[in-house]
Motif scaffolding. Structure first.
Motif, PDB file in Angstrom:
ATOM      1  N   ARG A  46      -0.137   2.448  -5.409  1.00 16.10           N
ATOM      2  CA  ARG A  46      -0.771   3.212  -4.150  1.00 16.10           C
ATOM      3  C   ARG A  46      -2.375   3.877  -4.699  1.00 16.10           C
ATOM      4  O   ARG A  46      -3.829   3.792  -3.951  1.00 16.10           O
ATOM      5  CB  ARG A  46      -0.266   4.567  -2.992  1.00 16.10           C
ATOM      6  CG  ARG A  46      -0.116   4.217  -1.809  1.00 16.10           C
ATOM      7  CD  ARG A  46       1.644   4.877  -1.600  1.00 16.10           C
ATOM      8  NE  ARG A  46       0.325   5.742  -0.624  1.00 16.10           N
ATOM      9  CZ  ARG A  46      -0.253   5.724   0.714  1.00 16.10           C
ATOM     10  NH1 ARG A  46      -0.085   4.700   1.029  1.00 16.10           N
ATOM     11  NH2 ARG A  46      -1.047   6.466   0.877  1.00 16.10           N
ATOM     12  N   LEU A  51      -5.636   4.602  -2.366  1.00 19.16           N
ATOM     13  CA  LEU A  51      -5.383   5.438  -1.460  1.00 19.16           C
ATOM     14  C   LEU A  51      -4.404   6.967  -2.032  1.00 19.16           C
ATOM     15  O   LEU A  51      -4.555   8.104  -0.591  1.00 19.16           O
ATOM     16  CB  LEU A  51      -4.186   4.881  -0.616  1.00 19.16           C
ATOM     17  CG  LEU A  51      -4.853   3.291  -0.217  1.00 19.16           C
ATOM     18  CD1 LEU A  51      -3.781   2.690   1.274  1.00 19.16           C
ATOM     19  CD2 LEU A  51      -5.660   4.173   0.849  1.00 19.16           C
ATOM     20  N   LYS A  70      -9.317  -5.613  -2.393  1.00 15.86           N
ATOM     21  CA  LYS A  70      -7.851  -5.547  -2.350  1.00 15.86           C
ATOM     22  C   LYS A  70      -6.958  -6.033  -1.593  1.00 15.86           C
ATOM     23  O   LYS A  70      -7.216  -6.401  -0.558  1.00 15.86           O
ATOM     24  CB  LYS A  70      -7.206  -4.584  -2.976  1.00 15.86           C
ATOM     25  CG  LYS A  70      -7.735  -3.776  -4.318  1.00 15.86           C
ATOM     26  CD  LYS A  70      -7.829  -2.461  -4.354  1.00 15.86           C
ATOM     27  CE  LYS A  70      -8.283  -1.386  -3.548  1.00 15.86           C
ATOM     28  NZ  LYS A  70      -9.468  -0.915  -4.598  1.00 15.86           N
ATOM     29  N   VAL A  72      -3.113  -6.809   0.372  1.00 16.60           N
ATOM     30  CA  VAL A  72      -2.444  -5.587  -0.037  1.00 16.60           C
ATOM     31  C   VAL A  72      -0.939  -5.929   0.208  1.00 16.60           C
ATOM     32  O   VAL A  72      -1.006  -6.409   1.533  1.00 16.60           O
ATOM     33  CB  VAL A  72      -2.453  -3.962  -0.084  1.00 16.60           C
ATOM     34  CG1 VAL A  72      -1.712  -3.760  -0.024  1.00 16.60           C
ATOM     35  CG2 VAL A  72      -3.852  -3.768  -0.816  1.00 16.60           C
ATOM     36  N   PHE A  74       2.079  -3.769   2.165  1.00 16.91           N
ATOM     37  CA  PHE A  74       2.625  -2.140   1.930  1.00 16.91           C
ATOM     38  C   PHE A  74       4.085  -2.410   1.563  1.00 16.91           C
ATOM     39  O   PHE A  74       4.268  -3.261   2.540  1.00 16.91           O
ATOM     40  CB  PHE A  74       1.516  -1.852   3.126  1.00 16.91           C
ATOM     41  CG  PHE A  74       0.547  -1.407   3.093  1.00 16.91           C
ATOM     42  CD1 PHE A  74      -0.111   0.027   2.780  1.00 16.91           C
ATOM     43  CD2 PHE A  74      -0.412  -2.543   3.616  1.00 16.91           C
ATOM     44  CE1 PHE A  74      -0.848   0.536   2.325  1.00 16.91           C
ATOM     45  CE2 PHE A  74      -1.872  -2.245   3.558  1.00 16.91           C
ATOM     46  CZ  PHE A  74      -1.720  -0.775   2.779  1.00 16.91           C
TER      47      PHE A  74
ATOM     48  N   GLU B 147      -4.822   2.506   6.838  1.00 14.73           N
ATOM     49  CA  GLU B 147      -5.475   2.459   5.143  1.00 14.73           C
ATOM     50  C   GLU B 147      -4.476   1.160   5.373  1.00 14.73           C
ATOM     51  O   GLU B 147      -6.035   0.209   4.223  1.00 14.73           O
ATOM     52  CB  GLU B 147      -3.406   3.339   5.383  1.00 14.73           C
ATOM     53  CG  GLU B 147      -4.013   4.315   4.343  1.00 14.73           C
ATOM     54  CD  GLU B 147      -2.101   4.764   3.815  1.00 14.73           C
ATOM     55  OE1 GLU B 147      -2.337   6.269   3.522  1.00 14.73           O
ATOM     56  OE2 GLU B 147      -1.758   4.151   3.074  1.00 14.73           O
ATOM     57  N   VAL B 150      -9.181   0.217   5.274  1.00 12.82           N
ATOM     58  CA  VAL B 150      -9.414   0.773   4.607  1.00 12.82           C
ATOM     59  C   VAL B 150      -9.500  -0.448   3.359  1.00 12.82           C
ATOM     60  O   VAL B 150     -10.832  -0.861   2.790  1.00 12.82           O
ATOM     61  CB  VAL B 150      -9.091   1.905   4.078  1.00 12.82           C
ATOM     62  CG1 VAL B 150      -9.958   2.277   2.699  1.00 12.82           C
ATOM     63  CG2 VAL B 150      -9.996   2.968   5.028  1.00 12.82           C
ATOM     64  N   VAL B 151      -8.016  -0.425   3.031  1.00 14.49           N
ATOM     65  CA  VAL B 151      -7.761  -1.842   1.582  1.00 14.49           C
ATOM     66  C   VAL B 151      -8.396  -2.723   2.064  1.00 14.49           C
ATOM     67  O   VAL B 151      -9.004  -3.459   0.998  1.00 14.49           O
ATOM     68  CB  VAL B 151      -6.327  -2.019   0.976  1.00 14.49           C
ATOM     69  CG1 VAL B 151      -5.617  -0.447   0.672  1.00 14.49           C
ATOM     70  CG2 VAL B 151      -5.919  -1.648   2.363  1.00 14.49           C
ATOM     71  N   PHE B 152      -8.367  -3.320   2.617  1.00 14.79           N
ATOM     72  CA  PHE B 152      -8.426  -5.196   3.684  1.00 14.79           C
ATOM     73  C   PHE B 152     -10.101  -4.822   3.518  1.00 14.79           C
ATOM     74  O   PHE B 152     -10.921  -5.787   4.316  1.00 14.79           O
ATOM     75  CB  PHE B 152      -7.638  -5.654   4.884  1.00 14.79           C
ATOM     76  CG  PHE B 152      -6.628  -6.332   4.177  1.00 14.79           C
ATOM     77  CD1 PHE B 152      -6.515  -7.414   3.778  1.00 14.79           C
ATOM     78  CD2 PHE B 152      -5.553  -5.042   4.518  1.00 14.79           C
ATOM     79  CE1 PHE B 152      -5.312  -7.392   2.737  1.00 14.79           C
ATOM     80  CE2 PHE B 152      -4.175  -5.637   4.354  1.00 14.79           C
ATOM     81  CZ  PHE B 152      -4.244  -6.679   3.875  1.00 14.79           C
ATOM     82  N   CYS B 153     -10.588  -3.950   3.676  1.00 13.46           N
ATOM     83  CA  CYS B 153     -12.451  -3.800   4.001  1.00 13.46           C
ATOM     84  C   CYS B 153     -12.821  -4.104   5.433  1.00 13.46           C
ATOM     85  O   CYS B 153     -13.818  -4.796   5.426  1.00 13.46           O
ATOM     86  CB  CYS B 153     -12.939  -4.266   2.631  1.00 13.46           C
ATOM     87  SG  CYS B 153     -12.665  -3.703   1.342  1.00 13.46           S
TER      88      CYS B 153
END
Lengths: 197, 248
Positions: A46, A51, A70, A72, A74, B147, B150-153
């Motif tokens: 994270r 995050l 990125k 991801v 989770f 989230e 956010v992380v995958f834009c």
């Protein structure tokens, strides 16, 4: 460029995850973060995702790492339950993407067509594979996966691990796992976070 | 099938009770029976004002309803994004929900023409419910999915289409289901008080004035039917939209 972690510390209240953690995660290869439950594998991922903030220490080139795109998986699947598997993957892909291409990738993990019903009807293992395909198809240099093979049977694990290997070739892949076998299936370098060898 | 039978028998039981009450009252002015209403329903549609009255009221109730949906949704998104908007809107929404429709009608008659009062009243009962429902949905959006965005834009459009819309859709559907009937109730109440020419409300007012109970109850039955049909139609459209949203 390698990911260099220097003197990293992180605690949640009284619980100290690590104090003065030093690691080098090689670029363009697979690294498997291993360790007992609660040793901070997910927290480290994270932090790399941007995050979570570290308490002390630094990640060299952290700005570059945090700003790069990125891909991801989770700890939880985190899929949009009301939409289809194809749409879940499509959601993170830029521009117009061929739906058939997504279907072919889903099939490579052992999932069966038509993939158009909401993922809320899927089993845990099926959802996990959709999350894996979503991360693998997304554009990004850094791929971070939190126990991507969790909840899969032997055959699905092998298929999914093969798919991950194929799709992350030439990218930096960091995986967390409890299982030594995962490291073998993915051909990754094991990095232990709990100090054991 | 069993469910339909159960519902039909409940309707039948109510009709029998109604007929018995009419029999004992023995005055069709005070209470006419369901058979009298049925007879009048068979002829009322031939009246020259019938179609025009339905179109007049339907159009205004629909305008008020969709305006309420639109503004309720916009305000909910603004309130979800900026807390001062939420704080500012709180007393307004609470007041609109609590004040009786009749009181609002009387106040509004000073400012608005009778013809458009039903649009405003329908809007007024729909807007706060849609606002409240969608705001509850926005408050319960899954932070984990945010989230993911956010992380995958993800772009704002994709974030809305794939992350937020599927989570908010059930709240929107529930608001539509509740308010479609409320819009009819408020719109008709406004028309009965304001009596705009050519409306269902005006026809009901005249029926009451001339003690034509059959007409009054026939219009009530027609309003119930219109309300049910519009609710079913709306739910059907929303179900299709939900399938498109879910099935890709």
């Amino acid at each position: 460029m390698n990911i260099v972690i220097r003197h990293l510390s992180k605690a949640f209240g009284e619980k100290v995850l690590w104090k003065d953690l030093n690691l080098v995660i090689p670029e363009k290869g697979c690294s498997v973060l291993m360790g007992a439950s609660g040793c901070g594998k997910t927290t480290l991922l994270r932090i790399l995702m941007g995050l979570e903030e570290e308490d002390e220490g630094e990640i060299l080139e952290s700005q570059r790492i945090r700003q790069c795109r990125k891909c991801v998986v989770f700890q939880e699947d985190r899929l949009c339950e009301g939409i289809s598997a194809v749409d879940n993957v499509l959601a993170v892909l830029p521009g117009r993407t061929d739906r058939e291409m997504i279907r072919r990738d889903l099939e490579k993990t052992g999932l069966c067509r038509p993939f158009e019903e909401p993922v809320r009807n899927y089993s845990g293992g099926m959802k996990r594979r959709v999350a894996v395909v979503r991360a693998c198809m997304a554009e990004g240099e850094l791929v971070l996966m939190d126990e991507p093979l969790r909840g899969l049977d032997r055959e699905s694990r092998e298929k999914t691990a093969g798919y991950i290997r194929e799709k992350t070739k030439g990218r930096t892949l960091i995986i967390t796992s409890h299982d030594q076998e995962d490291a073998g299936l993915l051909g990754g370098k094991v990095i232990r976070l709990d100090g054991r060898s | 099938m069993r469910e339909i039978l159960k519902r039909m028998s409940a309707v039948f039981a109510v009709l029998i009770l109604w007929q018995m009450a009419a029999f004992f009252v023995k005055s069709s002015i005070l209470l006419c029976g369901p058979l009298d209403v049925l007879k009048r329903l068979c002829t009322i549609w031939k009246e020259p004002y019938f179609a025009a009255a339905i179109f007049f009221t339907l159009r205004r109730v629909a305008e008020g309803f969709f305006l309420g949906l639109l503004l309720g949704a916009i305000l909910a998104f603004l309130a979800g994004k900026w807390s001062p908007v939420r704080i500012f809107l709180w007393p307004l929404m609470a007041a609109v929900k609590a004040v009786p429709v009749a009181a609002i009608v009387v106040i509004c008659l000073i400012w608005l023409s009778g013809r458009n009062l039903s649009v405003f009243l329908s809007f007024l009962v729909v807007c706060p419910v849609v606002y409240q429902n969608l705001l509850t949905g926005i408050d319960s959006l899954d932070p984990g999915m945010e989230e993911v965005a956010v992380v995958f834009c993800m772009t704002p459009v994709r974030r809305f289409r794939f992350i937020r819309l599927p989570q908010l859709f059930p709240y929107f559907t529930a608001a539509c289901k509740v308010t479609s009937g409320m819009a009819w109730k408020a719109g008709i109440a406004a028309e009965i008080i304001a009596t705009p020419a050519g409306s269902i409300g005006k026809q009901m007012y005249l029926a009451k004035t001339y003690l034509q109970s059959e007409d009054l109850l026939s219009w009530a039955v027609i309003i119930v039917a219109l309300s049910m049909i519009s609710e079913k139609l709306l739910m059907g459209i929303l179900r299709k939209a939900s399938e498109r949203l879910g099935g890709g």
